[in-house]
Design an enzyme around this catalytic site. Structure first.
Site, PDB file in Angstrom:
ATOM      1  N   HIS A  14       0.875  -1.217  -0.059  1.00  0.00           N
ATOM      2  CA  HIS A  14       0.018  -0.025   0.122  1.00  0.00           C
ATOM      3  C   HIS A  14       0.947   1.197  -0.142  1.00  0.00           C
ATOM      4  CE1 HIS A  14      -2.934   2.969   2.314  1.00  0.00           C
ATOM      5  NE2 HIS A  14      -3.236   2.605   1.378  1.00  0.00           N
ATOM      6  N   HIS A  56      -0.771  10.745  -2.401  1.00  0.00           N
ATOM      7  CA  HIS A  56      -1.950  10.354  -1.835  1.00  0.00           C
ATOM      8  C   HIS A  56      -2.897  11.371  -1.830  1.00  0.00           C
ATOM      9  CE1 HIS A  56      -4.990   9.594   1.236  1.00  0.00           C
ATOM     10  NE2 HIS A  56      -5.295   8.433   0.699  1.00  0.00           N
TER      11      HIS A  56
HETATM   12  O1  G3P Z   1      -6.527   1.448  -2.461  1.00  0.00           O
HETATM   13  C1  G3P Z   1      -6.584   1.038  -1.007  1.00  0.00           C
HETATM   14  C2  G3P Z   1      -6.474   2.199  -0.314  1.00  0.00           C
HETATM   15  O2  G3P Z   1      -5.403   2.969  -0.950  1.00  0.00           O
HETATM   16  C3  G3P Z   1      -7.659   3.335  -0.464  1.00  0.00           C
HETATM   17  O3  G3P Z   1      -7.863   4.413   0.446  1.00  0.00           O
HETATM   18  O4  G3P Z   1      -6.817   6.554   1.256  1.00  0.00           O
HETATM   19  O5  G3P Z   1      -5.149   4.765   1.615  1.00  0.00           O
HETATM   20  O6  G3P Z   1      -5.782   5.700  -0.783  1.00  0.00           O
HETATM   21  P1  G3P Z   1      -6.297   5.494   0.481  1.00  0.00           P
HETATM   22 MG    MG Z   2      -4.841   4.562  -2.349  1.00  0.00          MG
END
Ligand code: G3P
Ligand code: MG
Length: 252
Positions: A14, A56
């Site tokens: 992630h 992000h």
């Molecule tokens: O794609 C999974 C996750 O990244 C979604 O939430 O806010 O971490 O981008 P966020």
């Molecule tokens: Mg994400």
């Protein structure tokens, strides 16, 4: 499969291996590969001059030494920012990557790339088309899954190229979401992980051919539980942890 654990669940890093390196930077993606991740998740935005960049937030403030919205920077301006030192002095000089750099990094491997289009609340006109064109330039259509919380972006992806896989991100405890996934031609659901502790969701997705890639799963107990539930992928900030649990529990 042995001991109730599937060994083919993909471990997807992630924002890269973001527990160990500044999220959404090349060092974070390289660390994910070193940790034997099967996939990388990243977040994509567009600059004022139409470049696809990896970050992000809509703003650069939290993860760089700059201030402001990505949409108001040119690529050249955004590349001057330091995206590493907020996380640790040793990462000073890391930049906000261009999406193409990440494609370049993994193009010769079997790594899955989950591109999350951050197309809300800032709407980037044409981000789907630009992303798909870049994927096509690298011939990586089979290695990519595009996800978004903005499901209109996902239907637009399918309209442009129905072969590109899509994953619908969501956070609520939806009832029978596989029906919705089929309605929008999504290949996968990407739920906030604790919504998954409902047996009918696993069964419904499995029976309807919808993949399940929950996020963001860092606790070892939940990683084990989701491996037991035979999800397709686990999106985690600790890919090393998840790979270890999967391979030590599910091996022969
Ligand atoms: O794609 C999974 C996750 O990244 C979604 O939430 O806010 O971490 O981008 P966020
Ligand atoms: Mg994400």
């Amino acid at each position: 499969m042995e001991g109730g654990i599937v060994i083919n669940t993909l471990i997807i890093a992630h924002r890269g291996a973001s527990a160990y390196a500044p999220e959404n930077t090349m060092v974070s993606f390289m660390k994910a590969l070193e940790m034997k991740s099967d996939g990388i998740e990243l977040d994509a935005h567009m600059t004022k001059d139409g470049a696809l960049v990896v970050c992000h937030d809509e703003r650069v403030d939290r993860t760089t030494n700059g201030k402001g919205f990505i949409k108001d920077f040119t690529l050249e301006e955004i590349r001057e920012l330091d995206a590493g030192s907020w996380f640790g002095e040793e990462f000073r000089g890391e930049k906000i990557p261009e999406l193409r750099e990440v494609l370049e990094l993994i193009k010769d491997s079997n790594i899955l790339l989950n591109i999350e289009l951050k197309n809300a609340p800032i709407l980037y006109a044409g981000i789907e088309k630009k992303t798909i064109e870049m994927i096509a330039d690298y011939g990586m259509e089979e290695k990519v899954i595009i996800s978004s919380f903005n499901h209109y972006s996902l239907t637009e992806v399918k309209r442009i190229n129905s072969q590109i896989k899509t994953g619908a991100l969501y956070m609520a405890g939806l009832v029978e979401p596989w029906i919705y996934a089929k309605r929008i031609n999504a290949d996968a659901l990407h739920p906030l992980f604790y919504n998954l502790l409902v047996p009918e969701l696993i069964k419904g997705c499995f029976e309807n051919g919808i993949m399940l890639n929950p996020f963001t799963v860092d606790d070892e107990r939940y990683i084990s539980a989701l491996l037991n539930l035979e999800v397709n992928g686990i999106i985690t900030n600790y890919p090393d942890r998840a790979v270890k649990i999967r391979d030590n529990t599910g091996g022969n």
